[in-house]
Design a protein around this motif. Structure first.
Motif, PDB file in Angstrom:
ATOM      1  N   LEU A   1      14.199 -41.775 -44.772  1.00 40.70           N
ATOM      2  CA  LEU A   1      13.249 -40.674 -44.771  1.00 40.70           C
ATOM      3  C   LEU A   1      13.823 -39.495 -45.555  1.00 40.70           C
ATOM      4  O   LEU A   1      15.007 -39.179 -45.427  1.00 40.70           O
ATOM      5  N   PHE A   2      12.966 -38.873 -46.362  1.00 44.44           N
ATOM      6  CA  PHE A   2      13.360 -37.693 -47.112  1.00 44.44           C
ATOM      7  C   PHE A   2      12.393 -36.557 -46.784  1.00 44.44           C
ATOM      8  O   PHE A   2      11.193 -36.791 -46.612  1.00 44.44           O
ATOM      9  N   GLY A   3      12.932 -35.342 -46.721  1.00 48.16           N
ATOM     10  CA  GLY A   3      12.073 -34.201 -46.470  1.00 48.16           C
ATOM     11  C   GLY A   3      12.859 -32.913 -46.522  1.00 48.16           C
ATOM     12  O   GLY A   3      14.097 -32.920 -46.483  1.00 48.16           O
ATOM     13  N   PRO A   4      12.170 -31.784 -46.603  1.00 53.63           N
ATOM     14  CA  PRO A   4      12.863 -30.488 -46.606  1.00 53.63           C
ATOM     15  C   PRO A   4      13.500 -30.202 -45.256  1.00 53.63           C
ATOM     16  O   PRO A   4      13.109 -30.776 -44.232  1.00 53.63           O
ATOM     17  N   GLY A   5      14.484 -29.333 -45.249  1.00 57.49           N
ATOM     18  CA  GLY A   5      15.154 -28.967 -44.011  1.00 57.49           C
ATOM     19  C   GLY A   5      14.183 -28.431 -42.977  1.00 57.49           C
ATOM     20  O   GLY A   5      13.295 -27.639 -43.303  1.00 57.49           O
ATOM     21  N   GLY A   6      14.336 -28.881 -41.749  1.00 51.33           N
ATOM     22  CA  GLY A   6      13.458 -28.456 -40.678  1.00 51.33           C
ATOM     23  C   GLY A   6      12.245 -29.346 -40.475  1.00 51.33           C
ATOM     24  O   GLY A   6      11.481 -29.139 -39.524  1.00 51.33           O
ATOM     25  N   SER A   7      12.053 -30.330 -41.359  1.00 57.25           N
ATOM     26  CA  SER A   7      10.884 -31.207 -41.255  1.00 57.25           C
ATOM     27  C   SER A   7      11.208 -32.548 -40.608  1.00 57.25           C
ATOM     28  O   SER A   7      10.399 -33.472 -40.668  1.00 57.25           O
ATOM     29  N   GLU A   8      12.389 -32.642 -39.988  1.00 58.80           N
ATOM     30  CA  GLU A   8      12.800 -33.928 -39.420  1.00 58.80           C
ATOM     31  C   GLU A   8      11.780 -34.475 -38.417  1.00 58.80           C
ATOM     32  O   GLU A   8      11.425 -35.661 -38.455  1.00 58.80           O
ATOM     33  N   GLY A   9      11.310 -33.615 -37.514  1.00 58.57           N
ATOM     34  CA  GLY A   9      10.352 -34.062 -36.505  1.00 58.57           C
ATOM     35  C   GLY A   9       9.043 -34.505 -37.120  1.00 58.57           C
ATOM     36  O   GLY A   9       8.468 -35.526 -36.717  1.00 58.57           O
ATOM     37  N   THR A  10       8.560 -33.759 -38.105  1.00 57.78           N
ATOM     38  CA  THR A  10       7.309 -34.116 -38.777  1.00 57.78           C
ATOM     39  C   THR A  10       7.440 -35.444 -39.502  1.00 57.78           C
ATOM     40  O   THR A  10       6.553 -36.308 -39.424  1.00 57.78           O
ATOM     41  N   ALA A  11       8.557 -35.621 -40.213  1.00 57.73           N
ATOM     42  CA  ALA A  11       8.771 -36.858 -40.966  1.00 57.73           C
ATOM     43  C   ALA A  11       8.880 -38.061 -40.034  1.00 57.73           C
ATOM     44  O   ALA A  11       8.282 -39.112 -40.295  1.00 57.73           O
ATOM     45  N   LEU A  12       9.627 -37.913 -38.946  1.00 59.44           N
ATOM     46  CA  LEU A  12       9.800 -39.044 -38.036  1.00 59.44           C
ATOM     47  C   LEU A  12       8.493 -39.384 -37.333  1.00 59.44           C
ATOM     48  O   LEU A  12       8.150 -40.568 -37.183  1.00 59.44           O
ATOM     49  N   LYS A  13       7.743 -38.369 -36.915  1.00 58.76           N
ATOM     50  CA  LYS A  13       6.471 -38.632 -36.249  1.00 58.76           C
ATOM     51  C   LYS A  13       5.493 -39.316 -37.211  1.00 58.76           C
ATOM     52  O   LYS A  13       4.786 -40.254 -36.836  1.00 58.76           O
ATOM     53  N   GLY A  14       5.462 -38.848 -38.468  1.00 57.57           N
ATOM     54  CA  GLY A  14       4.600 -39.474 -39.458  1.00 57.57           C
ATOM     55  C   GLY A  14       4.988 -40.913 -39.693  1.00 57.57           C
ATOM     56  O   GLY A  14       4.125 -41.809 -39.786  1.00 57.57           O
ATOM     57  N   TYR A  15       6.297 -41.159 -39.792  1.00 52.88           N
ATOM     58  CA  TYR A  15       6.774 -42.539 -39.973  1.00 52.88           C
ATOM     59  C   TYR A  15       6.346 -43.418 -38.803  1.00 52.88           C
ATOM     60  O   TYR A  15       5.884 -44.556 -38.996  1.00 52.88           O
ATOM     61  N   GLN A  16       6.504 -42.921 -37.596  1.00 58.87           N
ATOM     62  CA  GLN A  16       6.155 -43.705 -36.408  1.00 58.87           C
ATOM     63  C   GLN A  16       4.665 -44.018 -36.364  1.00 58.87           C
ATOM     64  O   GLN A  16       4.269 -45.148 -36.049  1.00 58.87           O
ATOM     65  N   HIS A  17       3.819 -43.044 -36.683  1.00 53.10           N
ATOM     66  CA  HIS A  17       2.373 -43.261 -36.682  1.00 53.10           C
ATOM     67  C   HIS A  17       1.976 -44.286 -37.744  1.00 53.10           C
ATOM     68  O   HIS A  17       1.179 -45.197 -37.478  1.00 53.10           O
ATOM     69  N   MET A  18       2.536 -44.140 -38.940  1.00 49.51           N
ATOM     70  CA  MET A  18       2.187 -45.059 -40.017  1.00 49.51           C
ATOM     71  C   MET A  18       2.726 -46.469 -39.744  1.00 49.51           C
ATOM     72  O   MET A  18       2.045 -47.467 -40.011  1.00 49.51           O
ATOM     73  N   SER A  19       3.932 -46.560 -39.199  1.00 51.83           N
ATOM     74  CA  SER A  19       4.500 -47.871 -38.878  1.00 51.83           C
ATOM     75  C   SER A  19       3.660 -48.590 -37.833  1.00 51.83           C
ATOM     76  O   SER A  19       3.435 -49.805 -37.916  1.00 51.83           O
ATOM     77  N   SER A  20       3.197 -47.836 -36.831  1.00 53.91           N
ATOM     78  CA  SER A  20       2.362 -48.430 -35.791  1.00 53.91           C
ATOM     79  C   SER A  20       1.052 -48.948 -36.371  1.00 53.91           C
ATOM     80  O   SER A  20       0.605 -50.048 -36.024  1.00 53.91           O
ATOM     81  N   LEU A  21       0.457 -48.188 -37.272  1.00 51.79           N
ATOM     82  CA  LEU A  21      -0.800 -48.611 -37.894  1.00 51.79           C
ATOM     83  C   LEU A  21      -0.594 -49.857 -38.745  1.00 51.79           C
ATOM     84  O   LEU A  21      -1.389 -50.809 -38.681  1.00 51.79           O
ATOM     85  N   LEU A  22       0.468 -49.882 -39.530  1.00 52.37           N
ATOM     86  CA  LEU A  22       0.747 -51.055 -40.369  1.00 52.37           C
ATOM     87  C   LEU A  22       1.070 -52.282 -39.527  1.00 52.37           C
ATOM     88  O   LEU A  22       0.661 -53.401 -39.842  1.00 52.37           O
TER      89      LEU A  22
END
Length: 248
Positions: free
Chosen positions: A137-158
């Protein structure tokens, strides 16, 4: 000076001297060493012998002299330690319970994320990196929670779709636009808004794309309706790249 007062000062001096000698004796590592450091908890990435050597090097002293708060701080400074609890057990043991970090993703190449989206500087060996199924995962500093939550939602859908896709890499830009690279080497451009709906659009249309019998380079879903496809035989940097618009 009255005899009673003299005796009092003598007794007081003896008590003070006795207390000092007792303190000195209790601080003497040779007389009351910490003989055992016992680690509990499931340790996979941490080595108990290395931790013990670090503690003994930084905190020399007797069983009574060692400060459990200092030991606690030292242990929790180690990257793979999520939390630790320390207690003494008479006459010469130190018990340390460790909850190890659980890495769920690699973050910006040089860090890892745990399940709570906390980043930590845990290192993976070359072999561990090769065997690791961790997404990147890549993202700007402070976006760790947003990136991980987005990954989890997309992974679940796929995962719940009929298409056999999983995420290898996810990039969250400075403007919070999503780009996803699947393990099948297809890149998805999802943009900033309604990324879950756009990902669902890809899932819905993928069977049609697969009928083309050509490798897919990327799918651009940053449209209100439809999408654009870059096929594998095209040069992705070329302005003349083939694009197919598939409208809803």
């Amino acid at each position: 000076m009255p005899i009673g007062l003299t005796v009092f000062f003598i007794v007081l001096t003896l008590l003070a001297f006795g207390a000092y000698k007792a303190y000195e004796w209790l601080q003497d590592e040779q007389r009351l060493p910490v003989q055992n450091i016992v680690f509990t908890g499931q340790l996979h990435m941490l080595d108990s012998m290395t931790l013990e050597a670090l503690i003994r090097d930084r905190h020399q002293g007797s069983f009574f002299a060692i400060d459990v708060n200092h030991v606690h701080n030292l242990v929790e400074q180690q990257p793979w330690v999520y939390s630790a609890s320390i207690r003494k057990r008479w006459p010469s043991s130190l018990y340390i319970h460790i909850v190890e970090q659980e890495a769920v993703a690699r973050w910006n190449d040089d860090l890892l994320l745990n399940q709570y989206a906390d980043s930590f500087a845990g290192k993976l060996t070359t072999d561990e990196q090769a065997d690791s199924q961790l997404p990147v995962l890549f993202g700007p500093g402070g976006s760790e929670g947003t990136a991980l939550k987005g990954y989890q939602h997309m992974s679940s859908l796929l995962k719940n779709s009929s298409a056999d896709h999983s995420i290898a890499q996810l990039v969250l830009s400075e403007r919070f636009a999503w780009t996803v690279q699947l393990k099948s080497n297809i890149t998805l451009y999802l943009g900033r808004e309604e990324y879950i709906k756009r990902l669902q659009r890809f899932i819905d249309v993928y069977p049609l794309l697969k009928e083309e019998k050509k490798a897919i380079n990327y799918v651009d879903l940053r449209y209100d309706t439809g999408l654009a496809v870059g096929w594998g035989e095209s040069d992705p940097t070329s302005q003349a790249e083939t694009e197919n618009n598939i409208n809803n």
